[in-house]
Design a protein around this motif. Structure first.
Motif, PDB file in Angstrom:
ATOM      1  N   GLY A   1      -1.047 -20.298   3.298  1.00  0.00           N
ATOM      2  CA  GLY A   1      -2.489 -20.133   3.076  1.00  0.00           C
ATOM      3  C   GLY A   1      -3.146 -18.977   3.777  1.00  0.00           C
ATOM      4  N   ALA A   2      -2.385 -18.104   4.431  1.00  0.00           N
ATOM      5  CA  ALA A   2      -2.984 -16.952   5.108  1.00  0.00           C
ATOM      6  C   ALA A   2      -3.707 -16.059   4.109  1.00  0.00           C
ATOM      7  CB  ALA A   2      -1.910 -16.156   5.836  1.00  0.00           C
ATOM      8  N   SER A   3      -4.853 -15.543   4.498  1.00  0.00           N
ATOM      9  CA  SER A   3      -5.641 -14.686   3.603  1.00  0.00           C
ATOM     10  C   SER A   3      -5.030 -13.296   3.473  1.00  0.00           C
ATOM     11  CB  SER A   3      -7.083 -14.556   4.127  1.00  0.00           C
ATOM     12  OG  SER A   3      -7.741 -15.793   4.100  1.00  0.00           O
ATOM     13  N   ARG A   4      -4.895 -12.616   4.594  1.00  0.00           N
ATOM     14  CA  ARG A   4      -4.265 -11.301   4.622  1.00  0.00           C
ATOM     15  C   ARG A   4      -3.236 -11.284   5.741  1.00  0.00           C
ATOM     16  NH1 ARG A   4      -8.026  -6.248   4.988  1.00  0.00           N
ATOM     17  NH2 ARG A   4      -9.107  -7.480   6.570  1.00  0.00           N
ATOM     18  N   VAL A   5      -2.149 -10.571   5.508  1.00  0.00           N
ATOM     19  CA  VAL A   5      -1.100 -10.471   6.519  1.00  0.00           C
ATOM     20  C   VAL A   5      -0.772  -8.995   6.737  1.00  0.00           C
ATOM     21  CG1 VAL A   5       1.239 -11.080   7.190  1.00  0.00           C
ATOM     22  CG2 VAL A   5      -0.136 -12.713   5.865  1.00  0.00           C
ATOM     23  N   TYR A   6      -1.057  -8.519   7.928  1.00  0.00           N
ATOM     24  CA  TYR A   6      -0.680  -7.181   8.352  1.00  0.00           C
ATOM     25  C   TYR A   6       0.450  -7.317   9.371  1.00  0.00           C
ATOM     26  CZ  TYR A   6      -4.603  -4.482   6.354  1.00  0.00           C
ATOM     27  OH  TYR A   6      -5.475  -3.842   5.506  1.00  0.00           O
ATOM     28  N   SER A   7       1.081  -6.200   9.677  1.00  0.00           N
ATOM     29  CA  SER A   7       2.095  -6.201  10.732  1.00  0.00           C
ATOM     30  C   SER A   7       1.999  -4.913  11.528  1.00  0.00           C
ATOM     31  CB  SER A   7       3.504  -6.357  10.147  1.00  0.00           C
ATOM     32  OG  SER A   7       3.833  -5.293   9.282  1.00  0.00           O
ATOM     33  N   ILE A   8       2.486  -4.994  12.750  1.00  0.00           N
ATOM     34  CA  ILE A   8       2.552  -3.818  13.610  1.00  0.00           C
ATOM     35  C   ILE A   8       3.894  -3.835  14.326  1.00  0.00           C
ATOM     36  CG2 ILE A   8       1.395  -5.011  15.537  1.00  0.00           C
ATOM     37  CD1 ILE A   8       0.177  -2.286  16.315  1.00  0.00           C
ATOM     38  N   THR A   9       4.525  -2.668  14.417  1.00  0.00           N
ATOM     39  CA  THR A   9       5.779  -2.545  15.146  1.00  0.00           C
ATOM     40  C   THR A   9       5.681  -1.391  16.131  1.00  0.00           C
ATOM     41  OG1 THR A   9       6.835  -1.035  13.558  1.00  0.00           O
ATOM     42  CG2 THR A   9       7.084  -3.410  13.160  1.00  0.00           C
ATOM     43  N   LEU A  10       6.485  -1.470  17.154  1.00  0.00           N
ATOM     44  CA  LEU A  10       6.550  -0.365  18.110  1.00  0.00           C
ATOM     45  C   LEU A  10       7.095   0.880  17.435  1.00  0.00           C
ATOM     46  CD1 LEU A  10       6.580   0.921  20.948  1.00  0.00           C
ATOM     47  CD2 LEU A  10       8.823  -0.153  21.304  1.00  0.00           C
ATOM     48  N   ALA A  11       8.228   0.745  16.756  1.00  0.00           N
ATOM     49  CA  ALA A  11       8.898   1.902  16.152  1.00  0.00           C
ATOM     50  C   ALA A  11       9.127   1.693  14.662  1.00  0.00           C
ATOM     51  CB  ALA A  11      10.228   2.162  16.847  1.00  0.00           C
ATOM     52  N   ASN A  12       9.319   2.800  13.968  1.00  0.00           N
ATOM     53  CA  ASN A  12       9.595   2.759  12.533  1.00  0.00           C
ATOM     54  C   ASN A  12      10.818   3.638  12.262  1.00  0.00           C
ATOM     55  OD1 ASN A  12       9.442   3.071   9.603  1.00  0.00           O
ATOM     56  ND2 ASN A  12       7.351   2.284   9.782  1.00  0.00           N
ATOM     57  N   SER A  13      11.885   3.008  11.775  1.00  0.00           N
ATOM     58  CA  SER A  13      13.116   3.761  11.507  1.00  0.00           C
ATOM     59  C   SER A  13      13.290   4.076  10.024  1.00  0.00           C
ATOM     60  CB  SER A  13      14.342   2.979  12.002  1.00  0.00           C
ATOM     61  OG  SER A  13      14.527   1.798  11.251  1.00  0.00           O
ATOM     62  N   HIS A  14      12.293   3.680   9.218  1.00  0.00           N
ATOM     63  CA  HIS A  14      12.368   3.966   7.785  1.00  0.00           C
ATOM     64  C   HIS A  14      12.185   5.464   7.558  1.00  0.00           C
ATOM     65  CE1 HIS A  14      11.902   3.665   3.514  1.00  0.00           C
ATOM     66  NE2 HIS A  14      10.657   4.078   3.544  1.00  0.00           N
ATOM     67  N   GLU A  15      13.070   6.065   6.782  1.00  0.00           N
ATOM     68  CA  GLU A  15      13.008   7.504   6.520  1.00  0.00           C
ATOM     69  C   GLU A  15      12.602   7.749   5.068  1.00  0.00           C
ATOM     70  OE1 GLU A  15      16.583   9.460   7.633  1.00  0.00           O
ATOM     71  OE2 GLU A  15      16.457   8.841   9.744  1.00  0.00           O
ATOM     72  N   ASP A  16      11.548   8.510   4.918  1.00  0.00           N
ATOM     73  CA  ASP A  16      11.072   8.837   3.568  1.00  0.00           C
ATOM     74  C   ASP A  16      12.044   9.821   2.915  1.00  0.00           C
ATOM     75  OD1 ASP A  16       9.451   8.877   1.363  1.00  0.00           O
ATOM     76  OD2 ASP A  16       8.035  10.316   2.191  1.00  0.00           O
ATOM     77  N   GLU A  17      12.218   9.678   1.622  1.00  0.00           N
ATOM     78  CA  GLU A  17      13.069  10.580   0.850  1.00  0.00           C
ATOM     79  C   GLU A  17      12.315  11.039  -0.383  1.00  0.00           C
ATOM     80  OE1 GLU A  17      16.601   8.488  -0.133  1.00  0.00           O
ATOM     81  OE2 GLU A  17      17.312   8.354   1.936  1.00  0.00           O
ATOM     82  N   PRO A  18      12.558  12.259  -0.817  1.00  0.00           N
ATOM     83  CA  PRO A  18      11.898  12.727  -2.043  1.00  0.00           C
ATOM     84  C   PRO A  18      12.343  11.922  -3.242  1.00  0.00           C
ATOM     85  CG  PRO A  18      13.600  14.277  -1.358  1.00  0.00           C
ATOM     86  CD  PRO A  18      13.463  13.283  -0.251  1.00  0.00           C
ATOM     87  N   LEU A  19      11.416  11.616  -4.134  1.00  0.00           N
ATOM     88  CA  LEU A  19      11.768  10.897  -5.352  1.00  0.00           C
ATOM     89  C   LEU A  19      12.635  11.778  -6.224  1.00  0.00           C
ATOM     90  CD1 LEU A  19       8.392   9.173  -6.254  1.00  0.00           C
ATOM     91  CD2 LEU A  19      10.509   8.032  -5.586  1.00  0.00           C
ATOM     92  N   LYS A  20      13.678  11.207  -6.806  1.00  0.00           N
ATOM     93  CA  LYS A  20      14.566  11.958  -7.653  1.00  0.00           C
ATOM     94  C   LYS A  20      14.054  11.936  -9.093  1.00  0.00           C
ATOM     95  CE  LYS A  20      18.623  10.878  -4.848  1.00  0.00           C
ATOM     96  NZ  LYS A  20      19.961  10.208  -4.834  1.00  0.00           N
ATOM     97  N   ASN A  21      14.126  13.081  -9.723  1.00  0.00           N
ATOM     98  CA  ASN A  21      13.721  13.153 -11.136  1.00  0.00           C
ATOM     99  C   ASN A  21      14.812  12.578 -12.016  1.00  0.00           C
ATOM    100  OD1 ASN A  21      11.284  14.505 -10.530  1.00  0.00           O
ATOM    101  ND2 ASN A  21      12.358  16.471 -10.422  1.00  0.00           N
ATOM    102  N   ASN A  22      14.434  11.770 -12.969  1.00  0.00           N
ATOM    103  CA  ASN A  22      15.403  11.190 -13.915  1.00  0.00           C
ATOM    104  C   ASN A  22      15.843  12.239 -14.942  1.00  0.00           C
ATOM    105  OD1 ASN A  22      15.265   8.708 -12.670  1.00  0.00           O
ATOM    106  ND2 ASN A  22      13.500   8.051 -13.912  1.00  0.00           N
TER     107      ASN A  22
END
Length: 250
Positions: free
Chosen positions: A229-250
Protein backbone atom coordinates in the motif's frame (compact mmCIF):
# COMPACT_ATOMS: atom_id res chain seq x y z
CA UNK A 1 31.19 20.70 -4.20
CA UNK A 2 34.36 21.68 -2.30
CA UNK A 3 32.20 23.32 0.36
CA UNK A 4 30.10 20.17 0.66
CA UNK A 5 33.15 17.92 1.02
CA UNK A 6 34.72 20.28 3.54
CA UNK A 7 31.55 20.26 5.61
CA UNK A 8 31.48 16.46 5.60
CA UNK A 9 35.12 16.12 6.57
CA UNK A 10 34.93 18.77 9.29
CA UNK A 11 32.22 16.73 11.00
CA UNK A 12 34.22 13.48 11.03
CA UNK A 13 36.08 13.00 14.30
CA UNK A 14 39.40 11.20 14.57
CA UNK A 15 38.42 9.32 17.76
CA UNK A 16 36.39 6.78 15.80
CA UNK A 17 39.36 5.78 13.64
CA UNK A 18 42.20 3.39 14.50
CA UNK A 19 45.52 4.90 15.48
CA UNK A 20 47.54 3.98 12.40
CA UNK A 21 47.37 7.21 10.34
CA UNK A 22 47.70 5.80 6.85
CA UNK A 23 45.34 6.50 3.96
CA UNK A 24 42.95 3.59 3.61
CA UNK A 25 43.00 3.92 -0.19
CA UNK A 26 46.64 4.49 -1.14
CA UNK A 27 48.42 3.61 2.15
CA UNK A 28 50.40 6.84 2.24
CA UNK A 29 51.25 8.25 5.67
CA UNK A 30 48.88 10.81 7.13
CA UNK A 31 49.63 13.60 9.57
CA UNK A 32 48.77 12.56 13.09
CA UNK A 33 46.24 15.38 13.39
CA UNK A 34 44.12 14.18 10.44
CA UNK A 35 40.44 13.93 11.35
CA UNK A 36 39.76 11.29 8.74
CA UNK A 37 41.40 8.24 7.19
CA UNK A 38 41.93 9.40 3.60
CA UNK A 39 44.68 11.59 2.19
CA UNK A 40 43.96 14.88 0.43
CA UNK A 41 44.78 13.44 -2.99
CA UNK A 42 42.30 10.57 -2.63
CA UNK A 43 39.64 12.87 -1.18
CA UNK A 44 39.82 15.03 -4.29
CA UNK A 45 39.15 11.96 -6.41
CA UNK A 46 35.78 11.19 -4.76
CA UNK A 47 33.46 10.82 -7.81
CA UNK A 48 30.36 12.70 -6.68
CA UNK A 49 27.31 12.44 -8.95
CA UNK A 50 26.21 16.04 -9.32
CA UNK A 51 25.14 16.41 -12.94
CA UNK A 52 24.26 14.34 -16.01
CA UNK A 53 22.57 11.56 -14.07
CA UNK A 54 19.59 9.38 -14.95
CA UNK A 55 16.37 10.60 -13.31
CA UNK A 56 15.24 6.99 -12.85
CA UNK A 57 18.25 5.01 -11.58
CA UNK A 58 20.64 7.82 -10.63
CA UNK A 59 23.56 6.58 -12.75
CA UNK A 60 25.83 8.92 -14.65
CA UNK A 61 24.68 9.29 -18.25
CA UNK A 62 27.06 9.58 -21.17
CA UNK A 63 24.93 11.91 -23.26
CA UNK A 64 22.67 14.91 -22.72
CA UNK A 65 19.74 12.74 -21.75
CA UNK A 66 17.48 12.60 -18.69
CA UNK A 67 17.33 8.80 -18.80
CA UNK A 68 20.11 6.25 -19.26
CA UNK A 69 19.97 3.68 -22.04
CA UNK A 70 19.02 0.87 -19.64
CA UNK A 71 16.11 2.77 -18.10
CA UNK A 72 14.78 3.54 -21.58
CA UNK A 73 14.23 -0.17 -22.09
CA UNK A 74 13.69 -1.44 -18.54
CA UNK A 75 10.57 -0.87 -16.47
CA UNK A 76 11.60 -0.01 -12.92
CA UNK A 77 9.26 -0.52 -9.99
CA UNK A 78 10.97 1.99 -7.72
CA UNK A 79 9.83 5.49 -8.66
CA UNK A 80 13.32 6.92 -8.53
CA UNK A 81 16.80 6.16 -7.22
CA UNK A 82 19.53 8.66 -6.40
CA UNK A 83 23.16 7.84 -5.61
CA UNK A 84 25.87 9.95 -4.04
CA UNK A 85 28.94 8.70 -5.94
CA UNK A 86 29.95 6.44 -8.80
CA UNK A 87 31.48 3.10 -7.89
CA UNK A 88 35.01 4.06 -8.90
CA UNK A 89 38.16 2.18 -7.90
CA UNK A 90 38.65 4.36 -4.81
CA UNK A 91 35.05 4.04 -3.65
CA UNK A 92 35.14 0.31 -4.38
CA UNK A 93 38.08 -0.08 -2.02
CA UNK A 94 36.48 2.04 0.69
CA UNK A 95 33.19 0.16 0.53
CA UNK A 96 34.92 -3.22 0.41
CA UNK A 97 36.94 -2.39 3.54
CA UNK A 98 33.77 -1.14 5.23
CA UNK A 99 31.64 -4.19 4.36
CA UNK A 100 34.03 -7.11 4.40
CA UNK A 101 37.11 -6.19 6.44
CA UNK A 102 35.44 -4.99 9.63
CA UNK A 103 36.25 -1.27 9.21
CA UNK A 104 32.92 -0.14 10.60
CA UNK A 105 34.38 3.25 11.49
CA UNK A 106 34.22 4.16 7.77
CA UNK A 107 30.46 4.49 8.17
CA UNK A 108 30.97 7.95 9.61
CA UNK A 109 32.72 9.25 6.49
CA UNK A 110 30.57 7.34 3.99
CA UNK A 111 27.35 7.97 5.89
CA UNK A 112 27.84 11.72 5.84
CA UNK A 113 28.46 11.68 2.08
CA UNK A 114 25.20 9.77 1.68
CA UNK A 115 23.32 12.04 4.09
CA UNK A 116 24.31 15.12 2.11
CA UNK A 117 22.80 13.52 -1.02
CA UNK A 118 19.67 12.73 0.99
CA UNK A 119 19.27 16.39 1.97
CA UNK A 120 19.26 17.30 -1.72
CA UNK A 121 16.58 14.69 -2.41
CA UNK A 122 14.25 16.35 0.10
CA UNK A 123 13.54 19.11 -2.42
CA UNK A 124 11.70 16.51 -4.50
CA UNK A 125 10.61 13.84 -2.04
CA UNK A 126 9.82 13.96 1.69
CA UNK A 127 9.68 10.43 3.11
CA UNK A 128 7.28 9.35 5.83
CA UNK A 129 9.41 6.32 6.64
CA UNK A 130 12.99 5.26 5.82
CA UNK A 131 13.74 1.55 5.44
CA UNK A 132 17.16 -0.11 4.97
CA UNK A 133 17.42 -3.13 2.70
CA UNK A 134 17.66 -6.06 5.14
CA UNK A 135 20.83 -8.11 5.08
CA UNK A 136 20.86 -11.88 4.91
CA UNK A 137 21.04 -13.10 8.53
CA UNK A 138 24.12 -15.23 7.85
CA UNK A 139 26.00 -12.30 6.32
CA UNK A 140 24.89 -10.06 9.17
CA UNK A 141 26.29 -12.55 11.67
CA UNK A 142 29.55 -12.87 9.71
CA UNK A 143 30.11 -9.10 9.54
CA UNK A 144 28.61 -8.28 12.91
CA UNK A 145 26.56 -5.43 11.42
CA UNK A 146 24.34 -4.40 8.53
CA UNK A 147 26.37 -1.82 6.61
CA UNK A 148 23.27 0.08 5.48
CA UNK A 149 22.00 0.51 9.04
CA UNK A 150 25.44 1.82 9.98
CA UNK A 151 25.24 4.43 7.19
CA UNK A 152 21.78 5.47 8.39
CA UNK A 153 23.21 6.35 11.81
CA UNK A 154 24.35 9.61 10.18
CA UNK A 155 20.96 10.69 8.82
CA UNK A 156 20.82 13.26 11.59
CA UNK A 157 17.57 15.06 10.80
CA UNK A 158 15.38 12.01 10.10
CA UNK A 159 16.45 9.34 12.60
CA UNK A 160 12.97 9.25 14.11
CA UNK A 161 11.41 7.84 10.92
CA UNK A 162 13.99 5.11 10.28
CA UNK A 163 12.49 1.65 10.80
CA UNK A 164 14.70 -1.44 10.53
CA UNK A 165 11.84 -3.89 11.02
CA UNK A 166 9.43 -3.23 8.14
CA UNK A 167 11.14 -5.26 5.42
CA UNK A 168 12.31 -8.74 6.34
CA UNK A 169 14.55 -10.94 4.20
CA UNK A 170 13.08 -14.44 4.10
CA UNK A 171 15.22 -15.99 1.40
CA UNK A 172 18.93 -16.73 1.54
CA UNK A 173 20.24 -15.51 -1.81
CA UNK A 174 23.70 -15.59 -3.42
CA UNK A 175 25.53 -12.27 -3.75
CA UNK A 176 24.02 -10.23 -6.58
CA UNK A 177 27.49 -9.09 -7.66
CA UNK A 178 28.44 -12.69 -8.47
CA UNK A 179 25.56 -13.12 -10.92
CA UNK A 180 25.07 -11.93 -14.51
CA UNK A 181 22.54 -9.16 -14.93
CA UNK A 182 19.90 -11.45 -16.44
CA UNK A 183 19.83 -13.64 -13.31
CA UNK A 184 19.72 -10.95 -10.64
CA UNK A 185 15.98 -10.28 -10.82
CA UNK A 186 15.17 -13.97 -10.41
CA UNK A 187 17.72 -14.31 -7.61
CA UNK A 188 15.90 -11.83 -5.33
CA UNK A 189 12.36 -12.78 -6.33
CA UNK A 190 10.40 -13.52 -3.15
CA UNK A 191 13.37 -12.63 -0.95
CA UNK A 192 11.54 -9.93 1.04
CA UNK A 193 8.26 -9.55 2.89
CA UNK A 194 6.65 -6.55 4.58
CA UNK A 195 6.27 -7.36 8.27
CA UNK A 196 3.67 -4.67 9.05
CA UNK A 197 1.77 -3.19 6.11
CA UNK A 198 0.14 -0.53 8.30
CA UNK A 199 3.51 1.19 8.62
CA UNK A 200 3.75 1.88 4.88
CA UNK A 201 0.13 2.10 3.69
CA UNK A 202 -0.46 5.44 1.92
CA UNK A 203 3.06 6.54 2.90
CA UNK A 204 6.05 7.89 1.00
CA UNK A 205 8.77 5.29 1.56
CA UNK A 206 12.52 5.68 1.11
CA UNK A 207 14.57 2.49 0.65
CA UNK A 208 18.26 2.73 1.53
CA UNK A 209 21.07 0.47 0.28
CA UNK A 210 24.82 0.77 -0.16
CA UNK A 211 25.22 0.10 -3.92
CA UNK A 212 22.92 0.32 -6.93
CA UNK A 213 23.97 -2.06 -9.70
CA UNK A 214 21.15 -3.52 -11.77
CA UNK A 215 18.44 -2.27 -9.41
CA UNK A 216 16.95 -5.75 -8.98
CA UNK A 217 17.16 -5.74 -5.18
CA UNK A 218 15.66 -2.29 -4.80
CA UNK A 219 12.90 -3.07 -7.32
CA UNK A 220 11.98 -6.25 -5.44
CA UNK A 221 11.76 -4.28 -2.20
CA UNK A 222 9.70 -1.57 -3.94
CA UNK A 223 7.35 -4.21 -5.35
CA UNK A 224 6.59 -5.59 -1.90
CA UNK A 225 6.17 -2.14 -0.38
CA UNK A 226 3.74 -1.06 -3.10
CA UNK A 227 1.80 -4.31 -2.67
CA UNK A 228 1.51 -3.35 1.00
CA UNK A 229 0.00 0.00 0.00
CA UNK A 230 2.92 2.44 -0.17
CA UNK A 231 2.07 5.55 -2.18
CA UNK A 232 5.49 6.35 -3.62
CA UNK A 233 8.76 4.49 -3.20
CA UNK A 234 12.10 6.18 -3.76
CA UNK A 235 15.55 4.81 -2.98
CA UNK A 236 18.96 6.20 -2.20
CA UNK A 237 22.32 4.45 -2.34
CA UNK A 238 25.81 5.48 -1.42
CA UNK A 239 27.29 4.34 -4.74
CA UNK A 240 26.07 3.53 -8.22
CA UNK A 241 27.91 0.92 -10.28
CA UNK A 242 25.47 0.96 -13.20
CA UNK A 243 27.26 2.02 -16.38
CA UNK A 244 25.36 3.78 -19.13
CA UNK A 245 25.89 2.52 -22.67
CA UNK A 246 24.92 4.07 -25.99
CA UNK A 247 21.77 2.62 -27.50
CA UNK A 248 22.53 0.41 -30.46
CA UNK A 249 20.80 1.09 -33.75
CA UNK A 250 18.81 -1.85 -35.11
Amino acid sequence: MKKVLSKILDSVRIDVFPNNYTCIICDCELDSDKRYCICDKCIKSVPFITDKFCIKCGAKVIADSLVCSDCKTTKRIVDRNVSAVTYSDNMRKLIHEFKYNGKKYLAQYLGKIMYDKFLGLLHDFEPDIIIPVPLNINRSNERGYNQTIELLNYFESHKDIIDNNVLVRVKDTPHQASLPKAERKENVKGAFVVEDASKVKNKNVLIVDDIFTSGATIDECAKMLKKAGASRVYSITLANSHEDEPLKNN
